[in-house]
Structures are given as structure tokens and as C-alpha cells.
Write an enzyme that holds these catalytic residues in place. Sequence first.
Site, PDB file in Angstrom:
ATOM      1  N   GLU A   1       0.824  -0.901   0.053  1.00 45.79           N
ATOM      2  CA  GLU A   1      -0.383   0.390  -0.048  1.00 45.79           C
ATOM      3  C   GLU A   1       1.313   1.646  -0.331  1.00 45.79           C
ATOM      4  O   GLU A   1       0.699   1.840  -0.235  1.00 45.79           O
ATOM      5  CB  GLU A   1      -1.087  -0.220   0.978  1.00 45.79           C
ATOM      6  CG  GLU A   1      -1.377  -1.156   1.261  1.00 45.79           C
ATOM      7  CD  GLU A   1      -3.117  -0.673   0.604  1.00 45.79           C
ATOM      8  OE1 GLU A   1      -3.090  -0.472  -0.885  1.00 45.79           O
ATOM      9  OE2 GLU A   1      -4.952  -0.591   0.128  1.00 45.79           O
TER      10      GLU A   1
ATOM     11  N   THR B   1      -5.560   7.437  -5.241  1.00 43.67           N
ATOM     12  CA  THR B   1      -5.631   8.020  -3.759  1.00 43.67           C
ATOM     13  C   THR B   1      -5.255   9.014  -3.567  1.00 43.67           C
ATOM     14  O   THR B   1      -5.174   9.417  -2.532  1.00 43.67           O
ATOM     15  CB  THR B   1      -5.421   6.208  -3.420  1.00 43.67           C
ATOM     16  OG1 THR B   1      -6.681   5.347  -3.516  1.00 43.67           O
ATOM     17  CG2 THR B   1      -5.393   6.486  -1.913  1.00 43.67           C
TER      18      THR B   1
HETATM   19  N1  HSE Z   1      -8.418   4.594   3.316  1.00 43.29           N
HETATM   20  C1  HSE Z   1      -8.307   4.631   2.042  1.00 43.29           C
HETATM   21  C2  HSE Z   1      -8.085   6.173   1.776  1.00 43.29           C
HETATM   22  C3  HSE Z   1      -8.501   4.154   1.055  1.00 43.29           C
HETATM   23  O1  HSE Z   1     -10.161   6.715   2.506  1.00 43.29           O
HETATM   24  O2  HSE Z   1      -7.587   7.106   0.872  1.00 43.29           O
HETATM   25  C4  HSE Z   1      -7.899   3.780  -0.106  1.00 43.29           C
HETATM   26  O3  HSE Z   1      -8.610   3.225  -1.201  1.00 43.29           O
END
Ligand code: HSE
Length: 305
Positions: A128, A180
Site C-alpha cells: 500500500e 488515492t
Molecule cells: N482509507 C483510504 C483512503 C483507502 O480513503 O484514502 C484508499 O482505498
Amino acid sequence: HKIEIHAPGTVANLVCGFDILGFCLHEPCDIMELTLTDSGTVVIEPDPVYHLPTKPEDNVAGMPLLAIIEDHKEHKIGFHLKITKNIKPGSGIGSSAASAAGAVVGANHLLGHIFSKEELVQYAMLGEKVATGVKHADNIAPCIYGGITLIRSIAPLDIIPLASPELYVTIVHPQIEVKTSDARAILKKQIELKTAIKQWGNIAGLVAGILQKDYQLIGRSLEDYIIEPVRSILIPKFDEVKAKAKIAGALGGGISGSGPSIFMLSDHLETAKKIELSMQEIYDEINLSRHTYVTTINNEGVKII
Ligand code: HSE
């Protein structure tokens, strides 16, 4: 020998639980093939569709596998990996987490189950980090544990699986890409106390609703006062999708992960299908291609075939 791994998509945040709640889906699901070698490194087959990086350091599945190799230097192990991606990168349905989680669960299987689930999450989070620059476990944990998970903390890691009632999930993925890292960069760094109070009321209500299998409480708690108002501007027709899904009978829902996918929860299959139709209509009206899924929560997580 070679194993086949089914690495499912996940929905992170669950609306109000930014970075701390997530659940695992049956669909979409990536297929991976992993072989244990003695190469001392990770070889990743080029993927003809998305052209994802084949250099292990740059690949979300490669990085966690390199870390496993490094931690077991005395044995000179290596991996050969082929990924067939069904979860589109940048869809908000946990594409990178599926690759990272699938790789470590597969490696653990080939090495004779030497790691705990927490250790697998730790390794997978390295993937990640490659994808978004930060470690977050709200896709990784549900992908590895299955079901709905609460990540109370990532340092130290504290994951609480939540037994969930039967829920149907409808997802629409309007075919635009939201990174993201971009969706995180636009977030405000500070919030007002009165906003925080409303938010943690919802998170507590949602967790209580899940554990008590109280659909109405789940529905009331699915509101996000912090992240959604900022991120929803990146998603065409977001408000309309949500409003029409509620009319169709959805308990509630919102942005899946960092978007652009939108998910809605319901307590009946018929309702979930009605929501799907309403989502399709909205994007068809503006000629934006979209992909939809009607699925349920996957209590198993990554599976080895
Ligand atoms: N919690 C993370 C975000 C998940 O919302 O940035 C990304 O898939």
C-alpha cells in the site's frame, strides 16, 4: 509448485470510518499464480492490460514479497508471480490491496503457514505504501481476514474483525480514474470539534449497528461529515447516485475507498438490484461508461485454490 490465489476487492472507509473500517467483497476478484523459487528475488510477469510495473520494488505485490525474502535470507527463496487483474487500478475497490494481500497470503501458504494474520497485514501494508505513499490497512485487513474489520490502530497494529449481519452491496464504478494519493492530498488537515463529535457518533453507531445486526442504526450512521464533502466533487453525479439509491431502498453508502466507485448497502437482493438500475440510468444519461456489481460481504478473504 504453483498455487492459484483469489484476491478479492474491498471497500474501505465505510463512509464515516476513514482509514479504520473496511469490508471484503465477493466480486470483483483478482486471480494470481504464485510459485516458490530459489532465485532470491521476485519475478513478475508483464501484464498486457494495465502494464503494471514488473520491477518488484515498484509493484504493490512485489514489495511485500521482497520483504519476506529479505527476512528469510538464510533460505534463499524467491517467487514467480502472475497477476490477472479484474479489479481495475484506481477504481477505489481495493485493487492494490488485493495484489498485496494475495501475494503475502500465497507466500505464507507456500512457506508452510509461518506468519500470523497480523504479520501478513504488516507485510502487505508495504505494498500500500508503494501505491499511495502511506501505510493504511483498511483494504488490506478485510482482504486478509474477510468480513468487516476495524483497524483501531496501525502502530501498533490492532485489528478487530466485526461479525456482520447479511448485507448486499451494490457498487458503481464510473470509468474515470482517481488516484488515492491525489484524493488524500486534497483532504483538510484540521477539523472542528463539533464536526468531529458528529463523526465519531456515527462511527460508534455504525459499529454498534453492525454488532447488534440493527439495519436501521447502520443506515442512520452511514454519513460522513469530513471526507465525503471534499472528495465527492471528484465524482460525477455523486449526490444524485446517493439520493436515488436511498429512494430505491438503500440503507446508505458513499464513496468506496478513495473513489471514484460508489457503494450502497441494502438488506435485500431485490433492493440491491434496484439500486444497480438507478446507478446505471444516471451514468447512461450522461454517456459515461460505468461498471456495476451486486455482491455480498465475503467472510473468507483471500483464498488459495
Ligand atoms: N482509507 C483510504 C483512503 C483507502 O480513503 O484514502 C484508499 O482505498
